[in-house]
Motif scaffolding. Structure first.
Motif, PDB file in Angstrom:
ATOM      1  N   TYR A   1     -10.303  -1.442  -1.848  1.00 19.04           N
ATOM      2  CA  TYR A   1      -9.601  -0.431  -1.054  1.00 19.04           C
ATOM      3  C   TYR A   1      -8.555  -1.045  -0.131  1.00 19.04           C
ATOM      4  O   TYR A   1      -8.183  -0.452   0.886  1.00 19.04           O
ATOM      5  CB  TYR A   1     -10.581   0.444  -0.266  1.00 19.04           C
ATOM      6  N   GLY A   2      -8.085  -2.227  -0.489  1.00 14.06           N
ATOM      7  CA  GLY A   2      -6.988  -2.854   0.228  1.00 14.06           C
ATOM      8  C   GLY A   2      -5.703  -2.718  -0.564  1.00 14.06           C
ATOM      9  O   GLY A   2      -5.594  -1.914  -1.494  1.00 14.06           O
ATOM     10  N   ALA A   3      -4.703  -3.507  -0.201  1.00 12.73           N
ATOM     11  CA  ALA A   3      -3.420  -3.473  -0.891  1.00 12.73           C
ATOM     12  C   ALA A   3      -3.538  -4.113  -2.276  1.00 12.73           C
ATOM     13  O   ALA A   3      -4.351  -5.018  -2.498  1.00 12.73           O
ATOM     14  CB  ALA A   3      -2.364  -4.204  -0.071  1.00 12.73           C
ATOM     15  N   THR A   4      -2.734  -3.620  -3.218  1.00 10.80           N
ATOM     16  CA  THR A   4      -2.710  -4.196  -4.560  1.00 10.80           C
ATOM     17  C   THR A   4      -1.934  -5.507  -4.547  1.00 10.80           C
ATOM     18  O   THR A   4      -1.056  -5.734  -3.719  1.00 10.80           O
ATOM     19  CB  THR A   4      -2.059  -3.231  -5.556  1.00 10.80           C
ATOM     20  N   THR A   5      -2.265  -6.385  -5.479  1.00  8.01           N
ATOM     21  CA  THR A   5      -1.592  -7.672  -5.620  1.00  8.01           C
ATOM     22  C   THR A   5      -1.159  -7.851  -7.069  1.00  8.01           C
ATOM     23  O   THR A   5      -1.559  -7.097  -7.950  1.00  8.01           O
ATOM     24  CB  THR A   5      -2.511  -8.833  -5.201  1.00  8.01           C
ATOM     25  N   LEU A   6      -0.379  -8.882  -7.315  1.00  7.77           N
ATOM     26  CA  LEU A   6       0.100  -9.163  -8.666  1.00  7.77           C
ATOM     27  C   LEU A   6      -0.814 -10.127  -9.418  1.00  7.77           C
ATOM     28  O   LEU A   6      -0.673 -10.275 -10.629  1.00  7.77           O
ATOM     29  CB  LEU A   6       1.520  -9.741  -8.611  1.00  7.77           C
TER      30      LEU A   6
ATOM     31  N   GLY B   1      -6.722  -1.834 -13.884  1.00 11.07           N
ATOM     32  CA  GLY B   1      -5.297  -2.081 -13.872  1.00 11.07           C
ATOM     33  C   GLY B   1      -4.717  -2.587 -12.571  1.00 11.07           C
ATOM     34  O   GLY B   1      -3.544  -2.968 -12.531  1.00 11.07           O
ATOM     35  N   ALA B   2      -5.489  -2.618 -11.480  1.00 15.94           N
ATOM     36  CA  ALA B   2      -4.959  -3.048 -10.185  1.00 15.94           C
ATOM     37  C   ALA B   2      -5.738  -4.250  -9.662  1.00 15.94           C
ATOM     38  O   ALA B   2      -6.955  -4.203  -9.538  1.00 15.94           O
ATOM     39  CB  ALA B   2      -5.020  -1.904  -9.172  1.00 15.94           C
ATOM     40  N   PHE B   3      -5.020  -5.332  -9.366  1.00  8.73           N
ATOM     41  CA  PHE B   3      -5.631  -6.485  -8.719  1.00  8.73           C
ATOM     42  C   PHE B   3      -5.610  -6.284  -7.206  1.00  8.73           C
ATOM     43  O   PHE B   3      -4.755  -5.591  -6.666  1.00  8.73           O
ATOM     44  CB  PHE B   3      -4.886  -7.769  -9.081  1.00  8.73           C
ATOM     45  N   TYR B   4      -6.525  -6.929  -6.506  1.00 15.15           N
ATOM     46  CA  TYR B   4      -6.600  -6.781  -5.055  1.00 15.15           C
ATOM     47  C   TYR B   4      -7.283  -7.996  -4.456  1.00 15.15           C
ATOM     48  O   TYR B   4      -7.960  -8.767  -5.152  1.00 15.15           O
ATOM     49  CB  TYR B   4      -7.387  -5.519  -4.689  1.00 15.15           C
TER      50      TYR B   4
ATOM     51  N   GLN C   1       0.828  -1.200   0.000  1.00 17.17           N
ATOM     52  CA  GLN C   1       0.000   0.000   0.000  1.00 17.17           C
ATOM     53  C   GLN C   1       0.866   1.255   0.000  1.00 17.17           C
ATOM     54  O   GLN C   1       1.894   1.319   0.666  1.00 17.17           O
ATOM     55  CB  GLN C   1      -0.917   0.022   1.218  1.00 17.17           C
ATOM     56  N   ILE C   2       0.436   2.263  -0.772  1.00 19.23           N
ATOM     57  CA  ILE C   2       1.171   3.525  -0.877  1.00 19.23           C
ATOM     58  C   ILE C   2       0.463   4.568  -0.015  1.00 19.23           C
ATOM     59  O   ILE C   2      -0.715   4.864  -0.223  1.00 19.23           O
ATOM     60  CB  ILE C   2       1.242   4.003  -2.334  1.00 19.23           C
ATOM     61  N   TYR C   3       1.208   5.131   0.936  1.00 19.19           N
ATOM     62  CA  TYR C   3       0.680   6.187   1.801  1.00 19.19           C
ATOM     63  C   TYR C   3       1.211   7.533   1.326  1.00 19.19           C
ATOM     64  O   TYR C   3       2.331   7.628   0.804  1.00 19.19           O
ATOM     65  CB  TYR C   3       1.064   5.933   3.254  1.00 19.19           C
TER      66      TYR C   3
ATOM     67  N   TYR D   1      -3.968   7.399   1.565  1.00 19.93           N
ATOM     68  CA  TYR D   1      -3.291   6.309   0.874  1.00 19.93           C
ATOM     69  C   TYR D   1      -3.973   6.069  -0.471  1.00 19.93           C
ATOM     70  O   TYR D   1      -5.090   6.537  -0.710  1.00 19.93           O
ATOM     71  CB  TYR D   1      -3.262   5.037   1.713  1.00 19.93           C
ATOM     72  N   LEU D   2      -3.285   5.338  -1.339  1.00 20.68           N
ATOM     73  CA  LEU D   2      -3.811   4.979  -2.650  1.00 20.68           C
ATOM     74  C   LEU D   2      -4.260   3.524  -2.613  1.00 20.68           C
ATOM     75  O   LEU D   2      -3.537   2.665  -2.105  1.00 20.68           O
ATOM     76  CB  LEU D   2      -2.757   5.176  -3.736  1.00 20.68           C
ATOM     77  N   ALA D   3      -5.449   3.260  -3.153  1.00 22.79           N
ATOM     78  CA  ALA D   3      -5.975   1.893  -3.129  1.00 22.79           C
ATOM     79  C   ALA D   3      -6.914   1.692  -4.299  1.00 22.79           C
ATOM     80  O   ALA D   3      -7.515   2.640  -4.809  1.00 22.79           O
ATOM     81  CB  ALA D   3      -6.700   1.628  -1.805  1.00 22.79           C
ATOM     82  N   PRO D   4      -7.082   0.438  -4.734  1.00 23.00           N
ATOM     83  CA  PRO D   4      -7.977   0.155  -5.874  1.00 23.00           C
ATOM     84  C   PRO D   4      -9.435   0.123  -5.448  1.00 23.00           C
ATOM     85  O   PRO D   4      -9.784  -0.397  -4.388  1.00 23.00           O
ATOM     86  CB  PRO D   4      -7.512  -1.230  -6.336  1.00 23.00           C
ATOM     87  N   ASP D   5     -10.307   0.694  -6.296  1.00 21.95           N
ATOM     88  CA  ASP D   5     -11.744   0.591  -6.065  1.00 21.95           C
ATOM     89  C   ASP D   5     -12.247  -0.755  -6.600  1.00 21.95           C
ATOM     90  O   ASP D   5     -11.453  -1.631  -6.948  1.00 21.95           O
ATOM     91  CB  ASP D   5     -12.486   1.775  -6.692  1.00 21.95           C
ATOM     92  N   LYS D   6     -13.551  -0.910  -6.681  1.00 22.00           N
ATOM     93  CA  LYS D   6     -14.127  -2.190  -7.091  1.00 22.00           C
ATOM     94  C   LYS D   6     -13.692  -2.587  -8.492  1.00 22.00           C
ATOM     95  O   LYS D   6     -13.506  -3.774  -8.782  1.00 22.00           O
ATOM     96  CB  LYS D   6     -15.654  -2.113  -7.009  1.00 22.00           C
ATOM     97  N   ARG D   7     -13.494  -1.613  -9.376  1.00 24.14           N
ATOM     98  CA  ARG D   7     -13.082  -1.907 -10.754  1.00 24.14           C
ATOM     99  C   ARG D   7     -11.574  -2.060 -10.900  1.00 24.14           C
ATOM    100  O   ARG D   7     -11.085  -2.354 -11.990  1.00 24.14           O
ATOM    101  CB  ARG D   7     -13.575  -0.813 -11.692  1.00 24.14           C
ATOM    102  N   GLY D   8     -10.815  -1.810  -9.817  1.00 31.35           N
ATOM    103  CA  GLY D   8      -9.363  -1.912  -9.891  1.00 31.35           C
ATOM    104  C   GLY D   8      -8.688  -0.629 -10.323  1.00 31.35           C
ATOM    105  O   GLY D   8      -7.520  -0.649 -10.708  1.00 31.35           O
ATOM    106  N   GLU D   9      -9.394   0.498 -10.258  1.00 32.90           N
ATOM    107  CA  GLU D   9      -8.790   1.790 -10.541  1.00 32.90           C
ATOM    108  C   GLU D   9      -8.285   2.404  -9.241  1.00 32.90           C
ATOM    109  O   GLU D   9      -8.999   2.426  -8.234  1.00 32.90           O
ATOM    110  CB  GLU D   9      -9.802   2.729 -11.204  1.00 32.90           C
ATOM    111  N   MET D  10      -7.049   2.916  -9.256  1.00 30.14           N
ATOM    112  CA  MET D  10      -6.455   3.478  -8.048  1.00 30.14           C
ATOM    113  C   MET D  10      -7.132   4.789  -7.674  1.00 30.14           C
ATOM    114  O   MET D  10      -7.327   5.664  -8.517  1.00 30.14           O
ATOM    115  CB  MET D  10      -4.958   3.684  -8.250  1.00 30.14           C
TER     116      MET D  10
END
Length: 605
Positions: free
Chosen positions: A379-384, A372-375, A97-99, A108-117
């Motif tokens: 609104y949690g941490a991004t994953t690969l 573009g962001a998996f989670y 997670q980026i604070y 902090y920056l986190a992905p929404d339901k669609r994976g947009e930061m």
């Protein structure tokens, strides 16, 4: 005989001197670096950048006037902050997670339901008495159990309800993380260490004043003293030996310039950013290796932050945009992979060449399906890797998509090439292309996984990126509808058996049996037709040949199946012959009656 050893010793000494000089000055090739400054047209934003960071997915982030810029190697996105707050600092948590630290704002920056930061403010999660502070956050650091936000006037330790505020007696100048320890410099008390929720005096560091501190190896720090230049800080030593002067041959540079940023480099060197005098790179011992200014291509001579990616490129947040310095002499088309604490020297770290899926859109209504962001959670941490909840399901007529992708690292000036493959539709990988988008329309229903990989100018192929989804079939292609059809067919067969028991209904039984066989083989024909189209590859001649061959095979099979069903239904050849004889006898009788009638009419006439 006695002279040779002396000569050999002098040669060996000279060789070692050259070797040590080379290792100190050229651990990384800074003799002819390439410099690139991204234009306003490329970035989409003008003005200065305050900070830089790379996350574990290999994306770069830059703090700007009213938010953060995200760079994936080919395109830029802007993440806007609430109330237009300027982002002055960024910190990466080990979980990914980026604070962010801004003026009067933390988040902090986190992905929404669609994976947009998105940007998420943390102010409302603070205790009521800590929500109304006014300060500029200059450093963000993640410790094991809390996030530290260092401002000019206070240190905020964030842990929701257990958050605390530690004010400065003057001003806080800078912060330094070494392992799991955190140090700050106070304008009145000198260097302090955060311990058990408080700041404790570091013995022997009462006079230290520094606006910039960076790791110097794994356990030591490099403190750029305002009065004395660079000092090596060893927290494990006693108070008298904790600070030692870096024996730099270029000490004058540190004393004559205002140092406002610095970064430890991968091979042991370090770089500093100045106000009005650009960037300088030094060997570990303090020897000046490179000095770059705006005349060399930097966006500005004011360098507010520095960040080195794992491939060794140095990214600069300047007073007039974002610049990058490439030691190899090759401008990157993208960026390299990062690890959890990119400010620590990690000589075992290796670069990662990875393709990235940046967006999935529907071309039916132009909506963004994946940002573009998996989670693992919203609104949690991004994953690969893609989580199960991001494996979307679409209706059968919502079947046209556009995939956008990039790559995180490219050697050389040439942009990377890409190959794509949609498992469930394509038969194999596409040809290599510089295109960064791919569209699919009129997809059949089923499970699909989109694959993409990149290839750089050196021929290296990246790790794959994947995105999975599913299209549901229409109601007439569902299992329950097929079950109903099968049930109907066997009902016809059962009816045929039933009617066969009655002499007057044998014809009906025969017709029902014929209908059963006809429907079954019609389904077979419909199922085989797409297969013929695939293997004939659209060539009419081969398609006709395969259709004829299929007909020759199915025709005798149909007759055999018809006989088998008639046998199972109890319709034997005797039944058929008897029914045929009866029909013939009736026709003969009818013909005789007609002849008799005609004869009678003739006699009367």
């Amino acid at each position: 005989m006695t002279v040779l050893p002396g000569i050999k010793f002098r040669y060996i000494l000279f060789f070692l001197l050259i070797l040590f000089t080379f290792c100190d000055g050229y651990a990384q090739n800074w003799t002819s670096p390439q410099v690139r400054t991204f234009t306003t047209e490329e970035v989409g934003e003008a003005g200065q950048s305050w900070c830089a960071l790379q996350d574990h997915r290999s994306l770069l982030y830059f703090g700007i006037r009213d938010g953060v810029l995200e760079f994936d190697g080919s395109s830029w996105r802007k993440i806007v902050f609430s109330e237009g707050a300027t982002c002055y600092s960024l910190g990466l948590h080990p979980e990914g997670q980026i604070y962010t630290g801004s003026e009067n704002e933390i988040g902090y920056l986190a992905p929404d339901k669609r994976g947009e930061m998105e940007y998420i403010s943390l102010l409302d999660s603070l205790p009521e008495n800590l929500r109304h502070w006014r300060d500029r956050i200059i450093d963000v650091t993640a410790l094991a159990d809390r996030i530290l936000f260092l401002g000019d006037k206070f240190l905020l330790t964030y842990r929701k309800a257990q958050s605390t505020l530690i004010p400065s007696e003057d001003f806080y100048f800078s912060g330094l993380k070494l392992g799991d320890r955190y140090f700050v410099v106070d304008g009145r008390q000198g260097m302090l260490e955060y311990q058990d929720g408080q700041l404790a005096q570091v013995a022997g560091a009462e006079e230290v004043r520094s606006h910039v501190m960076i790791p110097y190896g794994r356990e030591k720090g490099l403190v750029f003293s305002i009065a004395n230049g660079p000092l090596v800080f060893d927290p494990s030593s006693n108070s008298e030996n904790r600070f030692s002067q870096l024996d730099s041959t270029d000490l004058a540079f540190f004393l004559e310039n205002e140092i406002v940023s610095a970064v430890s480099l991968k091979k042991g060197e370090f770089a500093v950013g100045t106000i009005k005098n650009g960037l300088a790179i030094f060997s570990r011992s303090g020897k000046l290796l490179l000095h770059l200014t705006r005349m060399d291509g930097l966006g500005s001579d004011d360098i507010y932050d520095l960040h080195q990616d794992v491939n060794g490129n140095i990214w600069l947040s300047t007073g007039a945009g974002i610049s990058v310095v490439v030691p190899s002499g090759d401008i990157p088309g993208g960026v390299a992979s990062a690890h959890a604490d990119s400010t620590q020297v990690d000589e075992d770290d290796e670069s990662v060449f990875r393709a990235i899926i940046r967006k999935v859109e529907s071309t039916i209504d132009d909506s963004v399906l994946f940002g573009g962001a998996f989670y693992r959670q919203v609104y949690g941490a991004t994953t690969l890797e893609q989580s199960e909840q991001q494996n979307l399901i679409f209706e059968y007529d919502y079947n046209a998509f556009r995939f956008t992708y990039s790559a995180n690292f490219t050697e050389g000036n040439e942009p990377p090439e890409f190959q794509v493959f949609l498992d469930g539709s394509d038969r194999g990988w596409s040809s290599w292309s510089e295109r960064t988008t791919r569209e699919y329309t009129n997809l059949y229903w089923g499970k699909f996984t989109f694959h993409v990989r990149a290839r750089n100018s050196q021929g290296t192929i990246s790790e794959e990126a994947t995105y999975s989804f599913r299209i549901t079939p229409p109601w007439w292609e569902t299992w329950w509808w097929y079950t109903a059809q099968i049930g109907l067919l066997f009902s016809l067969l059962a009816a045929s058996v039933f009617f066969n028991r009655f002499k007057k209904s044998i014809a009906i039984s025969t017709y029902l049996t014929s209908i059963f066989v006809l429907v079954v083989f019609e389904y077979i024909d419909v199922s085989i037709e797409p297969v013929i189209g695939i293997y004939s590859k659209g060539i009419a001649f081969f398609e006709v040949l395969m259709t004829l061959a299929t007909g020759l095979i199915l025709s005798p099979a149909q007759n055999w199946i018809r006989k088998l069903i008639r046998y199972l239904a109890g319709i034997t050849d005797d039944h058929v012959e008897k029914r045929t004889a009866d029909k013939l006898e009736k026709r003969i009788e009818q013909a005789e009656r007609e002849m008799e009638k005609e004869g009678e009419e003739s006699e009367e006439s």
